[in-house]
Design a protein around this motif. Structure first.
Motif, PDB file in Angstrom:
ATOM      1  N   ARG A 168      77.475  -9.200 -14.012  1.00  0.00           N
ATOM      2  CA  ARG A 168      76.274  -9.702 -13.331  1.00  0.00           C
ATOM      3  C   ARG A 168      75.122  -8.702 -13.386  1.00  0.00           C
ATOM      4  NH1 ARG A 168      79.057 -11.241  -7.690  1.00  0.00           N
ATOM      5  NH2 ARG A 168      80.381  -9.500  -8.375  1.00  0.00           N
ATOM      6  N   LEU A 169      75.401  -7.494 -13.855  1.00  0.00           N
ATOM      7  CA  LEU A 169      74.370  -6.448 -13.889  1.00  0.00           C
ATOM      8  C   LEU A 169      73.990  -6.065 -15.316  1.00  0.00           C
ATOM      9  CD1 LEU A 169      75.552  -4.100 -10.989  1.00  0.00           C
ATOM     10  CD2 LEU A 169      73.850  -5.934 -10.917  1.00  0.00           C
ATOM     11  N   THR A 201      77.437  -1.411  -7.820  1.00  0.00           N
ATOM     12  CA  THR A 201      78.210  -2.597  -8.213  1.00  0.00           C
ATOM     13  C   THR A 201      78.966  -3.258  -7.067  1.00  0.00           C
ATOM     14  OG1 THR A 201      80.071  -1.161  -8.832  1.00  0.00           O
ATOM     15  CG2 THR A 201      78.510  -1.753 -10.573  1.00  0.00           C
ATOM     16  N   LEU A 204      78.028  -7.191  -4.300  1.00  0.00           N
ATOM     17  CA  LEU A 204      76.999  -7.999  -4.944  1.00  0.00           C
ATOM     18  C   LEU A 204      77.067  -9.445  -4.460  1.00  0.00           C
ATOM     19  CD1 LEU A 204      77.267  -6.768  -8.650  1.00  0.00           C
ATOM     20  CD2 LEU A 204      75.474  -6.199  -7.012  1.00  0.00           C
ATOM     21  N   SER A 207      75.853 -14.830  -7.009  1.00  0.00           N
ATOM     22  CA  SER A 207      75.010 -15.088  -8.168  1.00  0.00           C
ATOM     23  C   SER A 207      73.860 -14.086  -8.180  1.00  0.00           C
ATOM     24  CB  SER A 207      74.461 -16.520  -8.112  1.00  0.00           C
ATOM     25  OG  SER A 207      73.604 -16.770  -9.195  1.00  0.00           O
ATOM     26  N   VAL A 208      73.686 -13.418  -9.292  1.00  0.00           N
ATOM     27  CA  VAL A 208      72.593 -12.460  -9.472  1.00  0.00           C
ATOM     28  C   VAL A 208      71.643 -13.024 -10.512  1.00  0.00           C
ATOM     29  CG1 VAL A 208      71.938 -10.133 -10.166  1.00  0.00           C
ATOM     30  CG2 VAL A 208      74.045 -10.487  -8.870  1.00  0.00           C
ATOM     31  N   HIS A 209      70.434 -13.394 -10.081  1.00  0.00           N
ATOM     32  CA  HIS A 209      69.480 -14.011 -10.994  1.00  0.00           C
ATOM     33  C   HIS A 209      68.690 -12.973 -11.792  1.00  0.00           C
ATOM     34  CE1 HIS A 209      70.286 -17.945  -9.238  1.00  0.00           C
ATOM     35  NE2 HIS A 209      70.099 -17.420  -8.017  1.00  0.00           N
ATOM     36  N   SER A 210      68.436 -11.834 -11.187  1.00  0.00           N
ATOM     37  CA  SER A 210      67.650 -10.802 -11.871  1.00  0.00           C
ATOM     38  C   SER A 210      68.203  -9.443 -11.474  1.00  0.00           C
ATOM     39  CB  SER A 210      66.168 -10.916 -11.491  1.00  0.00           C
ATOM     40  OG  SER A 210      65.400  -9.974 -12.211  1.00  0.00           O
ATOM     41  N   ALA A 211      68.937  -8.812 -12.406  1.00  0.00           N
ATOM     42  CA  ALA A 211      69.628  -7.567 -12.079  1.00  0.00           C
ATOM     43  C   ALA A 211      68.661  -6.410 -11.851  1.00  0.00           C
ATOM     44  CB  ALA A 211      70.605  -7.216 -13.204  1.00  0.00           C
ATOM     45  N   LEU A 214      67.082  -6.305  -8.274  1.00  0.00           N
ATOM     46  CA  LEU A 214      68.151  -6.067  -7.312  1.00  0.00           C
ATOM     47  C   LEU A 214      68.557  -4.596  -7.294  1.00  0.00           C
ATOM     48  CD1 LEU A 214      70.424  -7.034  -5.378  1.00  0.00           C
ATOM     49  CD2 LEU A 214      71.824  -7.411  -7.410  1.00  0.00           C
ATOM     50  N   ARG A 218      68.295  -1.577  -4.349  1.00  0.00           N
ATOM     51  CA  ARG A 218      69.446  -0.779  -3.908  1.00  0.00           C
ATOM     52  C   ARG A 218      69.196   0.716  -4.096  1.00  0.00           C
ATOM     53  NH1 ARG A 218      75.438  -3.240  -4.593  1.00  0.00           N
ATOM     54  NH2 ARG A 218      75.101  -5.103  -3.332  1.00  0.00           N
TER      55      ARG A 218
END
Length: 320
Positions: A168-169, A201, A204, A207-211, A214, A218
């Motif tokens: 997801r990243l 990591t 999370l 669902s990650v739309h834009s790593a 995000l 963090r």
């Protein structure tokens, strides 16, 4: 050895020694750099002392070699102000040597931030915008040639590897470059690679739309505190309170003259004149303080004797 408090100092954060540490230098500079690298802290490494210890090179050759080593990022000379146990202050001169080549910005930052200590009253270190003042693990002294990709920092590698750890990243190259300075700041504050990766990591959303955004949030909101300063220790009761970079060969410093890679213009001009006059080459055999190691002295002496022995002529007969 230099006087107590003076002489060679090891620069921090160097890579472990390797057989090819100075492979990119010319043979003479590589030999002198290797010799200095093996010397203990506190050793005298001025060009006059080196000329006395290294039989193959004279003073001009050693001075020219030290100048080249500063250009390549291995040497800087600094004037250090320390406080004594009785509260008195004094100035001492030290020459920092780095096995790992550093660029000019790294050395400037090292002078201002001596192992994390902001020395008061010093000129501000030229740190590029968007980057951390902390030294990278490995620096290069020269720009890569056309078509050659520049080596990436540890911070960039950590970001580029997140996608393999957590799908997801997945980040683009642009994302890695944009976030590199934030990760570098975490590393500078003592956070290890594995600990940092775990912080980015874990926990999370599903669902990650834009790593990229995000991770930026963090990195900024969870930034660890700066470590407490630990001044560089000298002798018992001494502590550094200020540093200023000075010319490698004279007493001028950055408050009184302009330094180019650790050398003032006047000294560099003298070296250039010596080189133009051919005074910076190796010492001729006939002027060496002691023979070169590869010379077979016994064979050479036998050759000289045979060349100077004259044939014995018969005594002339008396005239009648």
């Amino acid at each position: 050895m230099a006087k107590a408090g003076y002489g060679k100092r090891h620069a921090p954060d160097q890579a472990p020694p390797r057989a090819d540490d100075f492979g990119g230098l010319e043979p003479r500079e590589a030999a002198i750099a290797g010799y200095i690298d093996r010397l203990p802290e506190g050793a005298a490494i001025g060009y006059k002392v080196l000329a006395e210890e290294l039989p193959d090179y004279g003073q001009q050759a050693c001075r020219s070699s030290l100048d080249l080593l500063t250009r390549k990022g291995h040497l800087r000379r600094v004037r250090v102000q320390v406080t004594l146990s009785d509260g008195q202050m004094r100035w001492v001169t030290r020459t920092y040597f780095s096995r790992t080549a550093r660029d000019a910005d790294w050395w400037a930052a090292h002078v201002r931030f001596v192992r994390g200590v902001d020395a008061p009253g010093q000129p501000p270190a030229p740190v590029p915008a968007g980057t951390s003042s902390a030294p990278a693990a490995v620096e290069t002294a020269e720009e890569p040639g056309p078509g050659v990709r520049a080596p990436r920092s540890e911070a960039y590698d950590i970001l580029a590897g997140l996608g393999r750890r957590e799908p997801r990243l997945q980040l683009s190259e642009g994302d890695c470059v944009a976030l590199e300075h934030l990760v570098g700041e975490w590393l500078a504050r003592g956070v290890g690679r594995e600990q940092l990766t775990s912080a980015l990591t874990s926990g999370l959303p599903v669902s990650v739309h834009s790593a990229g955004p995000l991770l930026r949030t963090r990195l900024e909101t969870k930034m660890p505190p700066s470590p407490a300063p630990h001044p560089e220790k000298n002798h018992p009761g001494e502590q550094i309170v200020g540093m200023v970079m000075m010319c490698l060969f004279c007493d001028e410093d950055e408050t009184t003259t302009t330094l180019d890679h650790g050398v003032c213009g006047e000294c560099r001009a003298e070296i250039a004149r010596d080189e133009a006059a051919g005074l910076t080459g190796d010492v001729p055999d006939t002027f060496l303080a002691r023979p070169r190691a590869e010379v077979d002295v016994a064979a050479r002496m036998a050759e000289l004797r045979s060349a100077t022995v004259r044939p014995v002529l018969p005594a002339p007969r008396p005239r009648r």
